[in-house]
Structure formats: structure tokens, C-alpha cells
Write an enzyme that holds these catalytic residues in place. Sequence first.
Site, mmCIF file in Angstrom:
data_model
loop_
_atom_site.group_PDB
_atom_site.id
_atom_site.type_symbol
_atom_site.label_atom_id
_atom_site.label_comp_id
_atom_site.label_asym_id
_atom_site.label_seq_id
_atom_site.Cartn_x
_atom_site.Cartn_y
_atom_site.Cartn_z
ATOM 1 C CB SER A 15 -0.929 0.016 1.210
ATOM 2 O OG SER A 15 -1.851 -1.041 1.124
ATOM 3 C CD GLU A 25 -6.792 3.131 3.098
ATOM 4 O OE1 GLU A 25 -6.497 3.784 4.116
ATOM 5 O OE2 GLU A 25 -6.145 2.150 2.701
ATOM 6 C CG ASP A 78 -3.991 -0.230 -1.967
ATOM 7 O OD1 ASP A 78 -4.874 -1.105 -2.139
ATOM 8 O OD2 ASP A 78 -3.512 0.032 -0.852
HETATM 9 MG MG MG Z 1 -4.425 1.249 3.347
HETATM 10 ZN ZN ZN Z 2 -2.370 -5.339 2.668
#
Ligand code: MG
Ligand code: ZN
Length: 349
Positions: A74, A239, A286
Amino acid sequence: MRLYLFSIIVFGGLFFSKAQEKAPTNIILMIGDGMGLTQITAGMYFNGNKTALEDFTSIGLSKTHSSNSLVTDSAASGTAMAAGVKTLNGVVGISYKNKTPKSILEISKEKGYQTALIATSSIVHATPASFYADVVSRKEYENIALQMSTSVVDYFIGGGKKHFNDREDKRNLINEMSAYDIVSSLSKFDNSTASKIGHFTNRDEPNKIMDGRLPLKDAVQSVLNKLDRDQKPFFMMVEGSQIDWGGHANEIEYVISEFNDFDAAIQTVLDYTIEHPNTLVIVTADHETGGLTIPKGNIKKMRPSVEFSTVGHTASMVPVFAKGPSASTFSGIYDNTLIFTKMLNVINE
Ligand code: MG
Ligand code: ZN
């Protein structure tokens, strides 16, 4: 005839310059951590065969590899999307060429935008940190918190309070963050009249949504209300952090419930754009987590049966959904660094 042509040119020119003065575009980037296509598919079927993502008009695919691995983490992927550079797994905000480019959040602030970060992890976790911090290791939480405390973020909601007020260096960053009203609940966030507001949802990492965490959509709505009050264009990153954690745990209920929490927040954002059409919404991931597959399912119940193939991340491309001004530029297949470039083009319009 000549006069007629002249009129077309003059009035056409007036009209064109009028169009050039259109309101700046708000950008809302929503990142489902670990949300590959199969997480979306499973979540959709478990949620009655529907998802807010079906309303998006442009869809692309993002190549998520980092500079040193086909399978990203990430930090590297967050840095790619936030600042447009590839880097090594684990690194936040610093490119593999040792450069520290400004993030889209920082650039948007220079352009007169308001800025906001919301996460269902701690606010110093790799994904949100990519938008304000430069550190060699994502685990430098106290250093990341220090950088957060002097950042250009106007509104934030997330966990990780201990990294600010229970530190090795004994500093209490919350006391030092005098520009902010740091509030202890969402209703206090709603009632605050401060120009910069932060809310720590947890001392450490926030709970699972299954364990009664504040719905992400509520946090999103509260921040949107403040941004609306400010009467300025804005950049906001939201997020859904724990879709990834469900994937690492190979627990499908965890993945689905976190996806549904994120999906509801996407719907809240889409509802906002109806009254605010100058808002570009981008939803992506991501990376994929868990190597999730759906080898079989029940058509009558529309219930997928899933299997995980790893407790880590995978290299699968992830979808990018866009809606609003310039959404069509997000169609196609491209590196995750281009998500930054495409957002920058919108801000520079
Ligand atoms: Mg994250
Ligand atoms: Zn992860």
C-alpha cells in the site's frame, strides 16, 4: 456575410471564454485497499446483486506493480497514486530515484483547494500517509504523525491518536496542532466552526465495521458538509482501509462487510454530486489482497462461493471507476502513477 462571420467569431469567442471560467472541479479519490475485481463481485452479489459502482460512466484498469516488485504494497501504490512516482515496497512519498515530489493533495492546496483525508485505518497508515508524508519506512508512525501535524490537510477523520499524544519523544502533537479543532466525536465535528478540524476515531487502529465502527458514509457526509460550507474547490481522499485486512485474514465476511461499508460511502459521494456536478469521483484500489476467486456459486440465491489463494497481495490489475468532469480520461489501461497525472490535469485545467 462578412459582418455575420465577424459576429460568429466575436460571440463565439465570448462564449468560449465564458466556458473557460467554469467552476473548478472538486476531486474525490476513493481507495478500497485490497479491493480487486473479485472483492467487488463478491460484495455485489452478497449485497443483493447491486453496487454503487454500477453508476460510474468510465472504467479503466490500473497496473499496480511497484519499482521493485510485481506485487506492490500500500505504501508504494499509495505513493504512485498520490505523487505520480513508482517506489519500493514500504516507502511512502519518496520515489525510487530518491525524489520527494509534492502530492496531489499538496498541489491542490497551492491551487486554492480545501483538502480532506478520511480512512477506516489510522490516519498515519500507508495509504493516507502517502498524501502528506515522506518516509523511508511506512512503519515510522511517529515520524508520519509529526509530518501530519504540520500538513496542509484541512479535515481528517481516522484512527491512530496514540502516535500523536503517546510518543517516544514525549511531545504531544495534539497540543501543538493549534490550527486544528481536534474533536472527540462526529457530532462535535459537525458542530465545530473551526477552519481545520480533525477527529481521531480510535487510539490505535479502528475496529471492524462488524464490531460496530462508525459507518464510513457518516464521516464522509460530515466532511462534505464542511467542504460545502467553505465555498472553495476541494480534494478529498477516502479510504476503505480494512477490505485489505479481511483479505489478509482470508475471512470473506470481513471483506464483504468492509466492502459494503465502502460501497455505502461511494453512494453518499454520488448523491453529493447530483447537487454538485463539478465534482470528479474516482474509485479504485491500491492492489488486490488474498488472491480471491469465485470458482462456484449458487444462482438461485445469487451467492458466490469464494476461495483465497494467498494471505498476501497479488499483482492483478485493479479497476478504476470515474464519474463527473474529465471522467473519460480514466478509461483505458495504464500505470497507477497515471492516476496522479490525470487528477493533476483536472486541477490544472
Ligand atoms: Mg491502506
Ligand atoms: Zn495489505
